[in-house]
Design a protein around this motif. Structure first.
Motif, mmCIF file in Angstrom:
data_model
loop_
_atom_site.group_PDB
_atom_site.id
_atom_site.type_symbol
_atom_site.label_atom_id
_atom_site.label_comp_id
_atom_site.label_asym_id
_atom_site.label_seq_id
_atom_site.Cartn_x
_atom_site.Cartn_y
_atom_site.Cartn_z
ATOM 1 N N PRO A 84 0.832 -1.207 0.000
ATOM 2 C CA PRO A 84 0.000 0.000 0.000
ATOM 3 C C PRO A 84 0.868 1.260 0.000
ATOM 4 O O PRO A 84 1.831 1.343 0.765
ATOM 5 C CB PRO A 84 -0.790 -0.094 1.318
ATOM 6 C CG PRO A 84 -0.408 -1.392 1.953
ATOM 7 C CD PRO A 84 0.853 -1.861 1.321
ATOM 8 N N HIS A 123 9.101 6.800 -4.755
ATOM 9 C CA HIS A 123 10.556 6.978 -4.792
ATOM 10 C C HIS A 123 11.204 5.632 -4.513
ATOM 11 O O HIS A 123 10.516 4.615 -4.358
ATOM 12 C CB HIS A 123 10.998 8.060 -3.788
ATOM 13 C CG HIS A 123 10.430 7.867 -2.412
ATOM 14 N ND1 HIS A 123 10.792 6.798 -1.610
ATOM 15 C CD2 HIS A 123 9.521 8.573 -1.704
ATOM 16 C CE1 HIS A 123 10.145 6.875 -0.465
ATOM 17 N NE2 HIS A 123 9.350 7.940 -0.501
ATOM 18 N N HIS A 147 9.778 3.316 -1.773
ATOM 19 C CA HIS A 147 8.618 2.508 -2.155
ATOM 20 C C HIS A 147 9.055 1.334 -3.034
ATOM 21 O O HIS A 147 8.570 0.213 -2.871
ATOM 22 C CB HIS A 147 7.617 3.340 -2.972
ATOM 23 C CG HIS A 147 7.015 4.505 -2.248
ATOM 24 N ND1 HIS A 147 7.328 5.800 -2.546
ATOM 25 C CD2 HIS A 147 6.093 4.552 -1.250
ATOM 26 C CE1 HIS A 147 6.622 6.619 -1.773
ATOM 27 N NE2 HIS A 147 5.872 5.886 -0.964
ATOM 28 N N TYR A 149 3.808 -5.461 2.700
ATOM 29 C CA TYR A 149 5.143 -4.860 2.820
ATOM 30 C C TYR A 149 5.010 -3.419 3.303
ATOM 31 O O TYR A 149 4.316 -2.614 2.675
ATOM 32 C CB TYR A 149 5.841 -4.916 1.452
ATOM 33 C CG TYR A 149 6.044 -6.359 1.041
ATOM 34 C CD1 TYR A 149 7.218 -7.015 1.320
ATOM 35 C CD2 TYR A 149 4.996 -7.079 0.464
ATOM 36 C CE1 TYR A 149 7.386 -8.363 1.010
ATOM 37 C CE2 TYR A 149 5.141 -8.423 0.146
ATOM 38 C CZ TYR A 149 6.337 -9.050 0.430
ATOM 39 O OH TYR A 149 6.484 -10.384 0.135
ATOM 40 N N LYS A 180 10.466 3.291 7.834
ATOM 41 C CA LYS A 180 10.412 4.763 7.871
ATOM 42 C C LYS A 180 9.221 5.241 8.710
ATOM 43 O O LYS A 180 9.328 6.216 9.450
ATOM 44 C CB LYS A 180 10.316 5.269 6.433
ATOM 45 C CG LYS A 180 9.789 6.662 6.257
ATOM 46 C CD LYS A 180 10.890 7.645 6.471
ATOM 47 C CE LYS A 180 10.458 9.091 6.454
ATOM 48 N NZ LYS A 180 9.125 9.420 6.068
ATOM 49 N N GLN A 224 3.452 3.332 12.374
ATOM 50 C CA GLN A 224 2.455 2.716 11.493
ATOM 51 C C GLN A 224 2.662 1.199 11.423
ATOM 52 O O GLN A 224 1.696 0.433 11.452
ATOM 53 C CB GLN A 224 2.562 3.342 10.105
ATOM 54 C CG GLN A 224 1.723 2.671 9.046
ATOM 55 C CD GLN A 224 1.742 3.460 7.741
ATOM 56 O OE1 GLN A 224 1.001 4.416 7.584
ATOM 57 N NE2 GLN A 224 2.586 3.064 6.806
HETATM 58 P P1 AMP Z 1 3.567 6.349 1.751
HETATM 59 O O1 AMP Z 1 3.363 6.424 0.275
HETATM 60 O O2 AMP Z 1 4.389 7.467 2.296
HETATM 61 O O3 AMP Z 1 2.301 6.105 2.515
HETATM 62 O O4 AMP Z 1 4.449 5.042 1.988
HETATM 63 C C1 AMP Z 1 4.043 3.795 1.525
HETATM 64 C C2 AMP Z 1 4.941 2.748 2.108
HETATM 65 O O5 AMP Z 1 6.282 2.990 1.724
HETATM 66 C C3 AMP Z 1 4.909 2.743 3.643
HETATM 67 O O6 AMP Z 1 4.964 1.405 4.112
HETATM 68 C C4 AMP Z 1 6.167 3.493 3.978
HETATM 69 O O7 AMP Z 1 6.699 3.164 5.247
HETATM 70 C C5 AMP Z 1 7.093 3.038 2.874
HETATM 71 N N1 AMP Z 1 8.197 3.993 2.721
HETATM 72 C C6 AMP Z 1 8.098 5.322 2.503
HETATM 73 N N2 AMP Z 1 9.326 5.874 2.487
HETATM 74 C C7 AMP Z 1 10.204 4.885 2.720
HETATM 75 C C8 AMP Z 1 11.622 4.816 2.843
HETATM 76 N N3 AMP Z 1 12.406 5.888 2.731
HETATM 77 N N4 AMP Z 1 12.175 3.609 3.086
HETATM 78 C C9 AMP Z 1 11.409 2.499 3.228
HETATM 79 N N5 AMP Z 1 10.072 2.501 3.114
HETATM 80 C C10 AMP Z 1 9.476 3.668 2.873
#
Ligand code: AMP
Length: 286
Positions: free
Chosen positions: A28, A34, A37, A151, A155, A159
């Motif tokens: 999700p 980036h 993700h 997954y 970060k 959550q």
């Molecule tokens: P978001 O789009 O910000 O809601 O993130 C979606 C998923 O990607 C979540 O599980 C975040 O924890 C993960 N995520 C975002 N940034 C990073 C990062 N720098 N390293 C690892 N996972 C990330």
């Protein structure tokens, strides 16, 4: 790669795949993808027959006055990236299909997941209702996708604790995978919100990871107590960022503050640099 917008169609497809014996890995996201993700996506590709990514800027997790409207939306770019990774399905629902009452605030759920403590500490103190919004949408996405594995990135550590708890409280038959935080070369944790930072702010934002790295090193060295190290980190960070919301050292599972080194713990912080709210954390093995 197939893009699906209707929740019903998505659920139907996933059910068929499951029936055919395909394992489903689910990632999700809120888009503006980036490398962080993509690391989650690659891990899902390595472990599953079918990989599904959702892109949904969840209105229910943004508070009034937060950046819901200006949150970066880059669908075309995102789809290109996901195609390159050989993702099978992208679920991109509209807000009105996912939440009971359009995208206005406050969105009212008659059914919700309440968390009694985990969602009220750390970021939850400063973003009331945030994790309720996260949990409601994550639960809904899980029901629709019926994944074998999900997954999430370290970060957003709080959550991950909440989603793990949701899975275990509801006995969902889903394997949770924690993927380490992906950082820029200089240490800044990758985030879709980094796009808001001016070059000068970007330089100052670096102190967040730097302070946490020092803290991790010092805690592991064990020469000084956790309370003193925390106070030092807070003073340093206060001088360099615009508004420090919190810096806490907590048990990795319960998120309760720790005063002595023992079990695995996490040092987490949230602060503003200019108008941008940044979070980061480091995990410290027990
Ligand atoms: P978001 O789009 O910000 O809601 O993130 C979606 C998923 O990607 C979540 O599980 C975040 O924890 C993960 N995520 C975002 N940034 C990073 C990062 N720098 N390293 C690892 N996972 C990330």
């Amino acid at each position: 790669m197939k893009v699906i917008r209707s929740p019903k169609e998505f659920q139907h497809r996933m059910r068929l795949l499951r029936r055919r014996g395909s394992s489903i890995g689910f990632v999700p996201t809120m888009g503006a993808l980036h490398e962080g993700h993509l690391r989650l996506v690659r891990r899902a590709c390595a472990e599953n027959d079918t990989v599904v990514v959702s892109i949904f800027v969840n209105p229910t997790q943004f508070g009034p006055g937060e950046d819901y409207k200006k949150y970066p939306r880059r669908m075309r770019d995102d789809l290109k990236k996901l195609r390159r990774e050989k993702v099978d399905y992208v679920f991109e629902p509209t807000a009105s299909a996912m939440v009971p009452k359009k995208s206005s605030h406050p969105v009212r759920w008659e059914t919700s997941r309440e968390f009694h403590r985990l969602a009220g500490v750390l970021c939850g103190k400063y973003r009331p209702g945030h994790f309720r919004g996260v949990a409601a949408i994550v639960a809904k996405l899980f029901y629709l996708a019926q994944p074998h594995r999900v997954y999430f990135g370290a970060k957003d550590y709080q959550q991950t604790a909440i989603v793990r708890r949701l899975i275990s409280d509801l006995d969902l038959d889903i394997a949770f995978r924690l993927v380490p935080t992906v950082r820029e070369g200089d240490g800044l944790a990758m985030s879709s919100r980094n796009a808001y930072l001016s070059p000068a702010e970007r330089a100052r934002a670096l102190s967040l990871s730097r302070v946490l790295f020092v803290l991790r090193r010092e805690i592991r060295a064990g020469r000084r107590g956790i309370a003193v190290l925390r106070q030092d980190a807070i003073s340093t960070l206060r001088r360099r960022v615009d508004r420090l919301q919190y810096l806490e050292i907590v048990d990795a599972e319960t998120l309760r503050p720790v005063s002595r080194r023992g079990r695995k713990c996490v040092a987490l912080a949230a602060c503003y640099v200019g108008q941008t709210r940044l979070i980061d954390n480091v995990i410290i093995p027990g």
